[in-house]
Design an enzyme around this catalytic site. Structure first.
Site, PDB file in Angstrom:
ATOM      1  N   HIS A 170     118.323 -48.232  16.787  1.00 49.24           N
ATOM      2  CA  HIS A 170     118.246 -48.947  15.540  1.00 49.24           C
ATOM      3  C   HIS A 170     118.767 -50.330  15.691  1.00 49.24           C
ATOM      4  O   HIS A 170     119.844 -50.467  15.844  1.00 49.24           O
ATOM      5  CB  HIS A 170     118.812 -48.314  14.166  1.00 49.24           C
ATOM      6  N   CYS A 171     117.952 -51.148  15.596  1.00 52.81           N
ATOM      7  CA  CYS A 171     118.171 -52.740  15.750  1.00 52.81           C
ATOM      8  C   CYS A 171     118.512 -53.351  14.435  1.00 52.81           C
ATOM      9  O   CYS A 171     117.577 -53.475  13.464  1.00 52.81           O
ATOM     10  CB  CYS A 171     117.110 -53.428  16.489  1.00 52.81           C
ATOM     11  N   PRO A 172     119.749 -53.738  13.998  1.00 51.55           N
ATOM     12  CA  PRO A 172     120.137 -54.447  12.961  1.00 51.55           C
ATOM     13  C   PRO A 172     119.559 -55.953  12.953  1.00 51.55           C
ATOM     14  O   PRO A 172     119.147 -56.630  11.593  1.00 51.55           O
ATOM     15  CB  PRO A 172     121.725 -54.615  12.935  1.00 51.55           C
ATOM     16  N   GLY A 221     116.228 -55.202  11.478  1.00 50.03           N
ATOM     17  CA  GLY A 221     116.327 -54.204  10.422  1.00 50.03           C
ATOM     18  C   GLY A 221     115.345 -53.093  10.424  1.00 50.03           C
ATOM     19  O   GLY A 221     114.845 -52.889   9.425  1.00 50.03           O
ATOM     20  N   ASN A 222     115.198 -52.519  11.678  1.00 45.72           N
ATOM     21  CA  ASN A 222     114.592 -51.318  11.791  1.00 45.72           C
ATOM     22  C   ASN A 222     114.659 -50.529  12.862  1.00 45.72           C
ATOM     23  O   ASN A 222     115.367 -51.081  13.736  1.00 45.72           O
ATOM     24  CB  ASN A 222     112.831 -51.524  11.756  1.00 45.72           C
TER      25      ASN A 222
END
EC number: 2.3.1.225
Lengths: 372, 141
Positions: free
Chosen positions: A197-199, A202-203
């Site tokens: 999950h890549c902050p 954002g997804n």
């Protein structure tokens, strides 16, 4: 008898029962509410995960958009400074290709970033109640456990390419997770070929948007390196005329800012690109790499990645250029009405047609009630 | 006595059978061809297996890695994937084929026997759901 006004509008106005109440002496007896939903709801409105939807379900984002605005701002700001301050000088002294190359890279970066953020990463829809019940039946549960006690994690074993792979049962989605699928707690969804999950984006990054993510980080590496190089060249050229670096910096402070931003980003982004290039070549996900699923840490030498084609080119091609799988959650489809049995197997096409059928039925009811 | 697809609308649902995915070949979309016990009295084993096998072949065609899919992938990459917004992908085309095939199978074979196949795409490609309807005229067979 229908009054002289126009026939009820069909497609646009879904709130059918508001039409022409004054034309009737008494309101016609309304059928029970289940048969005449006020508005057919789309599936994204009842989606159980923690995602948010925009544009009537066309765009999907995770609940916390993380630092996506920051990422966008950094990229746009740094590139903006580059185009405004460095390009004129460099076009004059070097070549006009510089803004062109910069422009192409910038466009690639922004487009792939937006696609990574707004594409469904490969979310698996949750099991229907009947499916969940069927799976429960198949799992042996002889002792009558009370509902508050959670049974031990259920696993199923499957042999893939001579490797034993354990499939875990997901308590939230009530399914046995397919291989390489993982449940993201931030988005509360099971995602196929879950990478991470890549902050920044954002997804989640999963099966469907991994190629966008890869394009994003690779093009961002090039863009960052390019801006870094151009800013350095700019400052170098300015300080050449015997003026010294300090004068050059005073003349173009923006370049200094770009240098700082790019210097710190380039290491991490280029490093990340290198890491993901390795993952693509080995057909691994970040999740698997971190957990060491296939590194043989249990001492078993036969452990290897069962999904790899054992050829770098084939791995790269299958991960980046393979067929684009469809979104499984059908965000813009309509929630089926509960009263009728689903007899039309092809529900996914033409939701508009389904609306039409409802409309036709309602028109008929209305006409009959007027005549009666 | 044979049911048509419309007649099934009035029939009562007796139960549902779920054909799960077969992961032995990896993550590709493939369903188990094992014949479920609940269908033994309703349909021929051969017929069922043929339906599932055809579905598996169609999904394999959708996910096939070959010249055509690479071309589509490379072209997409060069246009920064914007062609996905206007063009229908190969996978989507095959999904339409699959939907048509299932519709056909339902009309010709399954509905007359009081069964109904649900397109796996509506269940997230997890299962092939087969609805068994109560067959009141089963005594007359």
């Amino acid at each position: 008898m229908l009054d002289g006004r126009r026939a009820p509008r069909r497609m646009k106005n879904r709130e059918y029962q508001q039409i022409d109440p004054q034309a009737l002496a008494t309101p016609p007896p309304r059928p029970p509410p289940e048969h005449m939903p006020k508005r057919a709801r789309r599936k994204w409105e009842v989606f159980p995960g923690k995602n948010r939807f925009c544009c009537d379900g066309r765009i999907i984002v995770a609940r916390q958009s993380g630092v996506l605005p920051l990422t966008l701002a950094l990229i746009v700001l740094t590139s903006g400074l580059f185009f405004i301050f460095d390009c004129p000088f460099l076009v004059e002294h070097l070549t006009g290709c510089i803004p062109a190359i910069g422009g192409v890279l910038f466009v690639f970066v922004i487009i792939s970033l937006l696609q990574t953020s707004f594409t469904d990463p490969g979310i698996l829809p949750r099991a229907t109640p009947e499916e969940a019940a069927d799976i429960e039946k198949q799992i042996d549960n002889p002792t009558g456990l009370s509902s508050s006690y959670r049974p031990p994690p259920r696993t199923k074993e499957v042999v893939i390419n001579q490797q034993v792979v354990k499939l875990k049962y997901c308590f939230t989605c009530k399914i046995f997770r397919p291989p390489r699928t993982s449940h993201c707690s931030l988005c509360d969804n099971c995602v196929e070929r879950f990478d991470h999950h890549c902050p920044w984006v954002g997804n989640c990054v999963g099966k469907r948007n991994y190629r966008f993510f890869y394009t994003f980080i690779v093009s961002l590496s090039f863009l960052t390196a390019f801006i870094f190089g151009c800013a350095t060249t700019h400052l170098a050229l300015r300080s050449q005329g015997g003026n010294g670096l300090v004068v050059a910096l005073q003349a173009s402070p923006a370049s200094a800012l770009e240098l700082v931003v790019c210097f710190f980003s380039v290491w991490s982004i280029v490093g990340l690109s290198g890491f993901h290039t390795y993952l693509v070549a080995a057909n691994l996900t970040t999740n698997e790499d971190i957990k060491g699923s296939w590194s043989g840490k249990s001492g078993n030498e036969d452990v290897g990645n069962p999904y790899s084609y054992n050829s770098i080119i084939k791995n790269c091609c299958s991960v980046l250029c393979g067929p684009m799988p469809p979104s499984l959650i059908d965000r813009r489809g309509f929630v089926p009405s509960d009263d009728s049995v689903q007899t039309r197997p092809v529900e996914i096409e033409l939701p508009a047609a389904k609306n039409d059928i409802n409309m036709e039925k309602d028109c008929l009811d209305f006409a009959l009630s007027c005549a009666g | 006595y044979t049911h048509s697809l419309q007649d099934l609308r009035q029939a009562a649902v007796a139960s549902k059978v779920f054909v799960q995915r077969d992961y032995t070949s990896g993550t590709i979309c493939k369903f188990q061809t094992k014949f479920p016990a609940e269908l033994e009295s309703r349909i021929d084993k051969q017929q069922f297996e043929e339906t599932i096998q055809t579905l598996n072949n169609l999904y394999a065609e959708a996910e096939k890695l070959g010249g055509r899919s690479y071309l589509e992938g490379c072209l997409a990459c060069l246009t920064a994937y914007t062609i996905f917004l206007c063009m229908e992908t190969h996978y989507e085309k095959v999904l339409k084929k699959i939907a048509k095939y299932i519709q056909e199978q339902n009309e010709k074979i399954y509905a007359p026997l009081g069964l109904l196949l649900t397109d796996p795409i509506e269940r997230g490609l997890r299962v092939v759901e087969i609805t068994i309807f109560e067959d009141r005229s089963i005594g007359s067979r």
